[in-house]
Scaffold this active site. Structure first.
Site, PDB file in Angstrom:
ATOM      1  N   GLY A  69       0.812  -1.202   0.000  1.00 52.02           N
ATOM      2  CA  GLY A  69       0.000   0.000   0.000  1.00 52.02           C
ATOM      3  C   GLY A  69       0.849   1.256   0.000  1.00 52.02           C
ATOM      4  O   GLY A  69       0.500   2.264  -0.626  1.00 52.02           O
ATOM      5  N   THR A  70       1.972   1.217   0.708  1.00 48.58           N
ATOM      6  CA  THR A  70       2.877   2.369   0.723  1.00 48.58           C
ATOM      7  C   THR A  70       3.403   2.653  -0.672  1.00 48.58           C
ATOM      8  O   THR A  70       3.463   3.813  -1.110  1.00 48.58           O
ATOM      9  CB  THR A  70       4.043   2.105   1.695  1.00 48.58           C
ATOM     10  OG1 THR A  70       3.531   2.040   3.026  1.00 48.58           O
ATOM     11  CG2 THR A  70       5.085   3.204   1.619  1.00 48.58           C
ATOM     12  N   GLN A 177      -7.756   1.902   5.183  1.00 53.03           N
ATOM     13  CA  GLN A 177      -8.511   1.476   6.356  1.00 53.03           C
ATOM     14  C   GLN A 177      -9.977   1.201   6.060  1.00 53.03           C
ATOM     15  O   GLN A 177     -10.617   0.421   6.764  1.00 53.03           O
ATOM     16  CB  GLN A 177      -8.408   2.532   7.459  1.00 53.03           C
ATOM     17  CG  GLN A 177      -7.092   2.543   8.199  1.00 53.03           C
ATOM     18  CD  GLN A 177      -6.821   1.272   8.981  1.00 53.03           C
ATOM     19  OE1 GLN A 177      -7.715   0.489   9.285  1.00 53.03           O
ATOM     20  NE2 GLN A 177      -5.566   1.039   9.289  1.00 53.03           N
ATOM     21  N   SER A 194      -4.301  -1.242   0.687  1.00 59.50           N
ATOM     22  CA  SER A 194      -3.345  -2.293   1.057  1.00 59.50           C
ATOM     23  C   SER A 194      -4.091  -3.522   1.544  1.00 59.50           C
ATOM     24  O   SER A 194      -4.966  -3.427   2.413  1.00 59.50           O
ATOM     25  CB  SER A 194      -2.421  -1.771   2.163  1.00 59.50           C
ATOM     26  OG  SER A 194      -1.414  -2.696   2.463  1.00 59.50           O
ATOM     27  N   ALA A 195      -3.746  -4.680   1.002  1.00 56.26           N
ATOM     28  CA  ALA A 195      -4.511  -5.903   1.259  1.00 56.26           C
ATOM     29  C   ALA A 195      -4.465  -6.355   2.709  1.00 56.26           C
ATOM     30  O   ALA A 195      -5.445  -6.909   3.220  1.00 56.26           O
ATOM     31  CB  ALA A 195      -4.014  -7.024   0.342  1.00 56.26           C
ATOM     32  N   HIS A 196      -3.338  -6.153   3.391  1.00 58.62           N
ATOM     33  CA  HIS A 196      -3.259  -6.688   4.753  1.00 58.62           C
ATOM     34  C   HIS A 196      -4.155  -5.929   5.723  1.00 58.62           C
ATOM     35  O   HIS A 196      -4.348  -6.365   6.858  1.00 58.62           O
ATOM     36  CB  HIS A 196      -1.814  -6.689   5.253  1.00 58.62           C
ATOM     37  CG  HIS A 196      -1.258  -5.354   5.594  1.00 58.62           C
ATOM     38  ND1 HIS A 196      -0.742  -4.485   4.660  1.00 58.62           N
ATOM     39  CD2 HIS A 196      -1.120  -4.724   6.786  1.00 58.62           C
ATOM     40  CE1 HIS A 196      -0.321  -3.388   5.250  1.00 58.62           C
ATOM     41  NE2 HIS A 196      -0.546  -3.498   6.546  1.00 58.62           N
ATOM     42  N   CYS A 320       5.472   7.860  24.217  1.00 57.17           N
ATOM     43  CA  CYS A 320       6.194   6.923  25.066  1.00 57.17           C
ATOM     44  C   CYS A 320       6.413   5.572  24.393  1.00 57.17           C
ATOM     45  O   CYS A 320       7.144   4.735  24.899  1.00 57.17           O
ATOM     46  CB  CYS A 320       5.425   6.695  26.369  1.00 57.17           C
ATOM     47  SG  CYS A 320       4.670   8.155  27.042  1.00 57.17           S
TER      48      CYS A 320
END
Length: 461
Positions: A69-70, A177, A194-196, A320
């Site tokens: 996807g990136t 998303q 993105s598939a994942h 953090c």
């Protein structure tokens, strides 16, 4: 062990597993070849493209598969900017875009282009009018996610797309998303996903570019995927990605309604069970499976580790939990509390029992972490005659500066001030958020003489 981080990577859907195994046997050959095995592979690739295009809402010849996807985002941004270089060199994005979009913007700026970030409100959504106001002369491309990765807020894509159409500016939508939950509203020019994120295998992205959009692929290319994604296609993974996208879409209405009810329970119960909590993101216009909240006086890394010990896998945008020690750009843009941030994103099939157990475990975990950090009692302190106090918390990371503030606020009279010296970037968000949650007045910040910033808080009660 309940896995509550589907927004990072959803578990592999059963249909994806079945399709992947079948395609490993049938789709191993080069789909560009004309012999029998190649033709069989080409049929599988064409079928996967048609299925994915149907889900996206585009023509099959407008869609290509990418290695991630990136990569889809980077290729989409660079190709659209290059295709419209004669129009201008300005890129307009929202301040809460995925890091892949922001990184593409940084590369564009480093090459001499300009990037304009449109701010968001406290829920994480852009104002369509504010976005439209940036679509002036010289804008080559606009980018707006369909829904935020960290807080789940849905963006006004339809309104922004209409503004882009009126201005003659193509709109790239990062739909990673949301695509598994339904189609993106009409009007976009480019779309990446993105598939994942929807239960397909990792290593498969998709990029759709509408016909008529000026697009010039950048970098070396070959004959694969219309020259937009060079290299041999991972056909088994592509087949599994397309099959799982079709499957999750068929389940989306029923499963989305069920998960939304579970998330509503979390949104309502967490503030009741845990004191000093801020639930962030839009309560209505949001993804059905995702909720984010932040807890005062909590070290995010310790909180996530303790929840992991209890069997829950969640993620965080807290500084953090980051190697850079800066809060997520999304929380910073929204101006919300960043310390003790927890993102819960439920995968399909999550049970009510798992959610109930999470709600049962969370209060004790937060209380334990706060106790270790020496969080003061919330009971009223007896003020003395002092009207001004300075606390030097430089060199201390979240949530220590806020805890130190809470310890001493009762030591000044009502109307007096506490100045907190801090070099932690999270203090810019967390001290104002603490004031709002505790009913004190935040007076502002200024550079401190010996480094960091001085944050002034006035006691009002």
């Amino acid at each position: 062990m309940p896995y509550f981080d589907a927004a990072s990577a959803a578990p592999l859907h059963p249909v994806a597993r079945q399709a992947l195994l079948a395609a490993l046997d049938e789709g191993w050959a080069d789909p560009a070849r004309l012999y029998r095995e190649g033709r069989r592979a080409r049929l599988l690739l064409d079928a996967a493209r048609e299925a994915a295009a149907e889900a996206v809402g585009c023509r099959p010849d407008e869609l290509v598969f990418t290695p991630s996807g990136t990569r889809a985002v980077h290729s989409g941004v660079s190709g659209a900017l290059a295709g419209r270089r004669r129009v201008g060199a300005r890129l307009v994005v929202s301040a809460v875009e995925h890091s892949s979009v922001l990184h593409a913007g940084e590369a564009h700026a480093a090459a001499g282009g300009a990037v304009t970030e449109v701010p968001v409100g406290r829920t994480g959504a852009v104002d369509p009018a504010a976005f439209a106001a940036e679509l002036g002369d010289g804008v080559a491309l606009a980018c707006l996610q369909s829904a935020n990765h960290e807080v789940g807020t849905e963006q006004p894509v339809a309104e922004v797309a209409e503004a882009c159409r009126a201005a003659g500016v193509p709109l790239l939508v990062d739909a990673a998303q949301s695509l598994g939950w339904g189609p993106v509203p009409e009007g976009w020019s480019l779309l990446a996903a993105s598939a994942h994120k929807w239960g397909g295998p990792a290593g498969v992205g998709l990029l759709a570019v509408r016909k008529g959009v000026r697009f010039a692929p950048q970098g070396p290319s070959d004959e694969r995927e219309s020259g937009r994604a060079p290299g041999f296609e991972n056909l088994p993974a592509i087949v599994a990605a397309a099959a799982s996208l079709r499957a999750v879409r068929a389940e989306a209405a029923a499963e989305g309604a069920r998960l939304r009810a579970l998330v509503d329970r979390i949104r309502a119960r967490v503030p009741e069970l845990v004191p000093d909590v801020e639930v962030v993101g839009d309560p209505v216009r949001r993804l059905p499976h995702l909720v984010t909240f932040s807890c005062l006086y909590v070290d995010g890394e310790t909180l996530l580790s303790e929840l992991d010990r209890e069997g829950f896998s969640v993620s965080s945008g807290s500084s953090c939990t980051s190697s850079t020690l800066t809060p997520s750009h999304v929380l910073r843009a929204m101006g919300v509390l960043s310390e003790g941030n927890v993102r819960v994103s439920l995968p399909g099939g999550t049970s009510e029992e798992d959610v109930d157990r999470f709600l049962e475990v969370l209060p004790g975990v937060v209380a334990t972490v706060r106790e270790r950090l020496g969080v003061p009692s919330t009971g009223a302190a007896v003020p003395d005659e002092g009207g001004e106090l300075v606390v030097d918390a430089r060199g201390k990371r979240c949530p220590i500066p806020v805890i130190e503030l809470a310890k001493v606020i009762g030591s000044v009279r009502v109307g007096g001030t506490v100045t907190v010296l801090s070099d932690d970037e999270a203090a810019r968000l967390d001290i104002p958020a603490w004031c709002e949650m505790r009913g004190q007045r935040y007076e502002g910040a200024s550079p401190a003489p010996s480094g960091g910033h001085a944050y002034v808080v006035r006691r009002t009660s």
